[in-house]
Motif scaffolding. Structure first.
Motif: not given
Length: 199
Positions: A75-80
């Motif tokens: 999920x954090x990779x999608x936001x970054x």
């Protein structure tokens, strides 16, 4: 993870990325975590409380990866804007499915095992870093700083495009081409990719 991380990768990435962004660490809690060196760290925040990151750094994690941590990385990779996997942090990215169909690299001693476990990843060796579609991976150690520099430049570029897009859209079509040329010339001379990103 609770088992800590590779200190050289973590510190190299923090130093380089700190030139463009606020740097913070996240962990399962704010307790003392070991590293491979004589340094221990206390995470600045927990996984649950962590703010959105421009660059998500996944160093070698010295712990078993559970589903919750893999979900958090996903999920954090999608936001970054950019995801950076250092050393065996690339294994965590592969487990999270973030390297499927992409070129990547990792610590040289792990590449054979990773090729067998994740055949959909195009594993490359002998490279200081590999960039593929917003994900930068590196063998870590001596090449961690160069990989972090690549991630920094990619994230700053994405930030510039995001800020410039409304400016481009606010002008009539004939002026847009001039504006795109000006932005290209001012920041990324001779790089046609910026013109493609700015529409």
């Amino acid at each position: 993870g609770r088992g800590g991380t590779q200190v050289s990768d973590l510190l190299a990435a923090a130093e380089v990325l700190g030139r463009g962004f606020d740097v913070w660490t996240a962990g399962p809690s704010r307790e003392l975590l070991p590293t491979t060196g004589a340094v221990a760290i206390i995470a600045d925040t927990t996984y649950l409380e962590a703010p959105k990151a421009d660059v998500l750094v996944v160093p070698a994690l010295l712990t078993e990866l559970d589903g919750a941590l893999l979900d958090w990385i996903r999920s954090r990779s999608r936001e970054a804007r950019v995801t950076l996997g250092l050393s065996d942090g690339a294994a965590a990215l592969a487990q999270a499915g973030l390297l499927d169909g992409k070129a990547a690299t990792a610590h040289p001693l792990s590449l054979g095992k990773l090729r067998a476990a994740f055949p959909s990843v195009k594993w490359e060796e002998g490279r200081s870093f590999v960039h593929d579609d917003g994900v930068v991976t590196s063998p870590g150690l001596a090449s961690a700083a160069s990989a972090a520099e690549a991630a920094l430049q990619l994230a700053l570029r994405a930030q510039l495009v995001a800020r410039a897009q409304p400016l481009v859209e606010a002008h009539p079509p004939g002026f847009r081409e001039f504006l795109i040329f000006f932005i290209r010339g001012g920041y990324f001379w001779g790089d046609p990719r910026l013109a493609v990103e700015l529409k």
